[in-house]
Design a protein around this motif. Sequence first.
Motif, PDB file in Angstrom:
ATOM      1  N   ALA A  91       0.943  -1.119  -0.066  1.00 43.40           N
ATOM      2  CA  ALA A  91      -0.022   0.071   0.256  1.00 43.40           C
ATOM      3  C   ALA A  91       0.865   1.413   0.104  1.00 43.40           C
ATOM      4  CB  ALA A  91      -0.977  -0.053   1.040  1.00 43.40           C
ATOM      5  N   GLU A  92       1.946   1.323   0.685  1.00 42.13           N
ATOM      6  CA  GLU A  92       2.831   2.267   0.766  1.00 42.13           C
ATOM      7  C   GLU A  92       3.435   2.425  -0.417  1.00 42.13           C
ATOM      8  OE1 GLU A  92       3.981   2.495   5.583  1.00 42.13           O
ATOM      9  OE2 GLU A  92       4.944   1.071   4.209  1.00 42.13           O
ATOM     10  N   ARG A  93       3.990   1.485  -1.279  1.00 38.57           N
ATOM     11  CA  ARG A  93       4.918   1.470  -2.394  1.00 38.57           C
ATOM     12  C   ARG A  93       3.613   1.906  -3.230  1.00 38.57           C
ATOM     13  NH1 ARG A  93       5.953  -4.018  -5.099  1.00 38.57           N
ATOM     14  NH2 ARG A  93       3.800  -3.978  -5.749  1.00 38.57           N
ATOM     15  N   ARG A  94       2.499   1.734  -3.411  1.00 38.56           N
ATOM     16  CA  ARG A  94       1.458   2.420  -4.251  1.00 38.56           C
ATOM     17  C   ARG A  94       1.251   4.030  -4.154  1.00 38.56           C
ATOM     18  NH1 ARG A  94      -2.521  -2.970  -3.874  1.00 38.56           N
ATOM     19  NH2 ARG A  94      -1.434  -4.101  -5.137  1.00 38.56           N
ATOM     20  N   GLN A  95       1.598   4.374  -2.896  1.00 39.32           N
ATOM     21  CA  GLN A  95       1.608   5.788  -2.827  1.00 39.32           C
ATOM     22  C   GLN A  95       2.715   6.421  -3.315  1.00 39.32           C
ATOM     23  OE1 GLN A  95       1.409   6.037   1.581  1.00 39.32           O
ATOM     24  NE2 GLN A  95      -0.622   6.416   1.731  1.00 39.32           N
ATOM     25  N   LEU A  96       3.936   5.713  -3.145  1.00 39.35           N
ATOM     26  CA  LEU A  96       5.006   6.272  -3.869  1.00 39.35           C
ATOM     27  C   LEU A  96       4.903   6.478  -5.622  1.00 39.35           C
ATOM     28  CD1 LEU A  96       7.880   4.487  -1.818  1.00 39.35           C
ATOM     29  CD2 LEU A  96       7.239   6.773  -1.643  1.00 39.35           C
ATOM     30  N   LEU A  97       4.272   5.499  -6.055  1.00 39.79           N
ATOM     31  CA  LEU A  97       4.081   5.380  -7.549  1.00 39.79           C
ATOM     32  C   LEU A  97       3.002   6.421  -7.836  1.00 39.79           C
ATOM     33  CD1 LEU A  97       4.644   4.175 -10.109  1.00 39.79           C
ATOM     34  CD2 LEU A  97       2.789   2.481  -9.573  1.00 39.79           C
TER      35      LEU A  97
ATOM     36  N   ALA B 101      11.048  -7.134 -18.211  1.00 42.04           N
ATOM     37  CA  ALA B 101       9.987  -7.701 -18.950  1.00 42.04           C
ATOM     38  C   ALA B 101       9.023  -8.564 -18.013  1.00 42.04           C
ATOM     39  CB  ALA B 101      10.194  -8.057 -20.210  1.00 42.04           C
ATOM     40  N   LEU B 102       9.788  -9.065 -17.198  1.00 43.98           N
ATOM     41  CA  LEU B 102       9.309 -10.253 -16.493  1.00 43.98           C
ATOM     42  C   LEU B 102       9.407  -9.856 -14.892  1.00 43.98           C
ATOM     43  CD1 LEU B 102       8.622 -13.085 -15.978  1.00 43.98           C
ATOM     44  CD2 LEU B 102      10.937 -13.891 -16.240  1.00 43.98           C
ATOM     45  N   GLU B 103       8.096  -9.977 -14.545  1.00 41.11           N
ATOM     46  CA  GLU B 103       7.765  -9.467 -12.919  1.00 41.11           C
ATOM     47  C   GLU B 103       7.748  -8.184 -12.745  1.00 41.11           C
ATOM     48  OE1 GLU B 103       6.736 -11.303  -9.249  1.00 41.11           O
ATOM     49  OE2 GLU B 103       7.423 -12.367 -11.146  1.00 41.11           O
ATOM     50  N   ARG B 104       8.792  -7.519 -12.996  1.00 43.80           N
ATOM     51  CA  ARG B 104       8.771  -5.828 -12.507  1.00 43.80           C
ATOM     52  C   ARG B 104       7.336  -5.270 -13.332  1.00 43.80           C
ATOM     53  NH1 ARG B 104      12.622  -3.870 -10.503  1.00 43.80           N
ATOM     54  NH2 ARG B 104      12.597  -6.105  -9.526  1.00 43.80           N
TER      55      ARG B 104
ATOM     56  N   VAL C 157      12.702   1.709 -11.504  1.00 36.57           N
ATOM     57  CA  VAL C 157      12.169   0.979 -10.646  1.00 36.57           C
ATOM     58  C   VAL C 157      12.856  -0.596 -10.241  1.00 36.57           C
ATOM     59  CG1 VAL C 157       9.861   1.792 -10.867  1.00 36.57           C
ATOM     60  CG2 VAL C 157      10.773   0.016 -12.350  1.00 36.57           C
ATOM     61  N   GLY C 158      14.300  -0.630 -10.918  1.00 43.45           N
ATOM     62  CA  GLY C 158      14.998  -1.774 -10.543  1.00 43.45           C
ATOM     63  C   GLY C 158      16.404  -1.364 -10.505  1.00 43.45           C
ATOM     64  N   PHE C 159      17.199  -2.344 -10.168  1.00 39.30           N
ATOM     65  CA  PHE C 159      18.753  -2.451 -10.230  1.00 39.30           C
ATOM     66  C   PHE C 159      19.236  -2.139 -11.347  1.00 39.30           C
ATOM     67  CE2 PHE C 159      22.992  -4.313  -9.894  1.00 39.30           C
ATOM     68  CZ  PHE C 159      23.429  -3.830  -8.814  1.00 39.30           C
TER      69      PHE C 159
ATOM     70  N   ARG D 129      14.150   9.992 -11.704  1.00 36.76           N
ATOM     71  CA  ARG D 129      13.521   9.700 -10.456  1.00 36.76           C
ATOM     72  C   ARG D 129      13.810   8.214 -10.210  1.00 36.76           C
ATOM     73  NH1 ARG D 129      12.572  13.206  -6.852  1.00 36.76           N
ATOM     74  NH2 ARG D 129      10.699  12.170  -6.162  1.00 36.76           N
ATOM     75  N   GLU D 130      13.579   7.692  -8.819  1.00 37.71           N
ATOM     76  CA  GLU D 130      13.830   6.219  -8.690  1.00 37.71           C
ATOM     77  C   GLU D 130      12.734   5.933  -7.535  1.00 37.71           C
ATOM     78  OE1 GLU D 130      17.412   3.352  -7.799  1.00 37.71           O
ATOM     79  OE2 GLU D 130      17.736   5.426  -7.073  1.00 37.71           O
ATOM     80  N   ILE D 131      12.386   4.761  -7.628  1.00 38.18           N
ATOM     81  CA  ILE D 131      11.582   4.068  -6.490  1.00 38.18           C
ATOM     82  C   ILE D 131      12.286   2.820  -6.253  1.00 38.18           C
ATOM     83  CG2 ILE D 131       9.376   3.010  -5.626  1.00 38.18           C
ATOM     84  CD1 ILE D 131       7.766   4.830  -7.474  1.00 38.18           C
ATOM     85  N   VAL D 132      12.785   2.602  -5.151  1.00 31.50           N
ATOM     86  CA  VAL D 132      13.775   1.449  -4.929  1.00 31.50           C
ATOM     87  C   VAL D 132      12.642   0.284  -4.153  1.00 31.50           C
ATOM     88  CG1 VAL D 132      15.567   2.587  -4.308  1.00 31.50           C
ATOM     89  CG2 VAL D 132      14.290   2.079  -2.519  1.00 31.50           C
ATOM     90  N   SER D 133      11.613   0.298  -3.664  1.00 28.69           N
ATOM     91  CA  SER D 133      10.722  -0.389  -3.210  1.00 28.69           C
ATOM     92  C   SER D 133      10.118  -1.639  -4.226  1.00 28.69           C
ATOM     93  CB  SER D 133       9.566   0.235  -2.481  1.00 28.69           C
ATOM     94  OG  SER D 133       8.996   1.143  -3.036  1.00 28.69           O
ATOM     95  N   TYR D 134      10.382  -1.703  -5.391  1.00 29.41           N
ATOM     96  CA  TYR D 134      10.115  -2.643  -6.359  1.00 29.41           C
ATOM     97  C   TYR D 134      10.932  -3.548  -6.292  1.00 29.41           C
ATOM     98  CZ  TYR D 134       5.735  -0.258  -7.648  1.00 29.41           C
ATOM     99  OH  TYR D 134       4.563   0.501  -7.930  1.00 29.41           O
ATOM    100  N   SER D 135      12.103  -3.649  -5.770  1.00 32.35           N
ATOM    101  CA  SER D 135      13.209  -4.627  -6.113  1.00 32.35           C
ATOM    102  C   SER D 135      12.867  -5.973  -5.559  1.00 32.35           C
ATOM    103  CB  SER D 135      14.199  -4.431  -5.064  1.00 32.35           C
ATOM    104  OG  SER D 135      15.099  -5.539  -5.292  1.00 32.35           O
TER     105      SER D 135
END
Length: 531
Positions: free
Chosen positions: A223-229, A249-252, A359-361, A392-398
């Motif tokens: 839920a918090e990750r969705r707030q960031l997005l 392409a796969l998972e993220r 949103v990824g490494f 920008r970057e969101i690290v919580s999708y790792s």
Amino acid sequence: MTLSLTVHGAAQTVTGSCHELRSGKSRILLDCGLFQGSRSLEALNHEPLPFDVHGLDAVVLSHAHIDHSGQLPRLSAAGYKGPIWCTEETAELLQFMLADAGRIQEYEAERRNRRRDRAGDDPFKPIYTEADAIAAARLARVVKLGEWIEPAPGFRCRLWNAGHILGSASIEVEAEGTRLLYSGDIGPDNKAFHPDPAAPAGFDHVICESTYGDRTRTKVSIAERRQLLEAEILAARARGGNLVIPSFALERTQELLLDIATLSSAGRIGNAMVFVDSPLANKATTAFRKYVDQLEDTGGRDVFGHPSIRYVNDVAESMKLNTMSGAIIMAASGMCEAGRIRHHLFYNLPRRDSTILFVGFQAEGSLGRVILEGAKRVRISGRDVQVRAQVREIVSYSAHADQTELLAWIAERGPIAGSLLLDHGEKGAIEELRRLAESQALAPSLIVPEIGETWELPPGQPARRTKTGRTDLRPALGRDWQNDYADLATSLKRRLAAIRDAEARQKAIAQMRAVLDSYGAYREHKKGKHH
């Protein structure tokens, strides 16, 4: 006899996972992945395979990501006909993951050969073709989690949920009285779609990934990750340009679609429209739709069919996206090294109203890492591109466990009687994880292997190195000269123009030429001495 391990990839780097196990005359591979990142690192894919394909009995595959599976077509091209053991979901994903990789290899070879700055060079050849990839995918053999198999005489293996992506697994191996666990890639706690990682305890040796061995993320709920997005989408829309998301392409991609569909249904992002511009991601999404009843956080709903989502396959339609503003464009590859994302970056990086959201490494030396670290100009397909867009970057999708979660996972596998081997990480990440694992006494012996090393893995005792690694590869494992060249080339004209005096500018150019000529003269001199 003693079980032996030879490390062929993902040692002090995050790609190219490949581990060869020997027991008597039997040989198996745990993964067979592609090197990705800098051009020097990718050049390793063109070297001869470091093992005898015809003496190989089986491959046991942890998951379908290309850095773990992407060299399997080279095996089939070399005549390998043995099984590739994996989960049902991985077998399904391989059918189009590998075929896509083959098409990319063919396309990239053709594209590089067309580049003007390669005129006169030897033709660039793909390491394998789409046909090789399809042949490799057909070798997949399905095994259920927790079910023992005997992939070769003297070996027993079983798979355990790794919580990383659809179908991902850790691999337990028994041979020569030794119990070994290979982590594959370990997912974080509370990840979308999948239960937390699980595996037995009490091993002689454990091989553990270290991708985020130097990072502890703030724990963020879905839920918090969705707030960031939501905040990033609304900010990008306020700027007026496109929101471009380089996405694996796969998972993220599927995680992002889950969150966007949820936000859209709740009316939190207005009438935002997302375009998934990746034929591979679109095919991968069909697999997620097939297993939607087994996926956590979807409520059994087909969130991937939400009306805010459009799947783009046609090239002409893909190109039209760059005439738009206000669109959310998701494209592969996630590290910006190939695929349609480079096209979208070329058109959106110079736009001040556009946003690039990572949103990824991003591996060291990759285009994504260069952009994320603040480059003002980059080179894309031989052309200079100015970076004016918001980055920008969101690290919580790792999809990888962080430092705390990795240490907990290792501790839960204990007691480890012999050695803990740390791989699949950059040098700094591995060293930090090694230091902490040592301070917590998680194993009697801690090892950071190099590519090419061979280790004996006796039961109940630390591993013994019997062959040293390839020290010549160390310069290829991070930023390479081509990264530095791209940085110099993109700024050279601007820096020369800053020299106001025309005569001084000409002198600077002459000095640069003289330096390069001196290296050429030195090389010819050395060559003459050897003859």
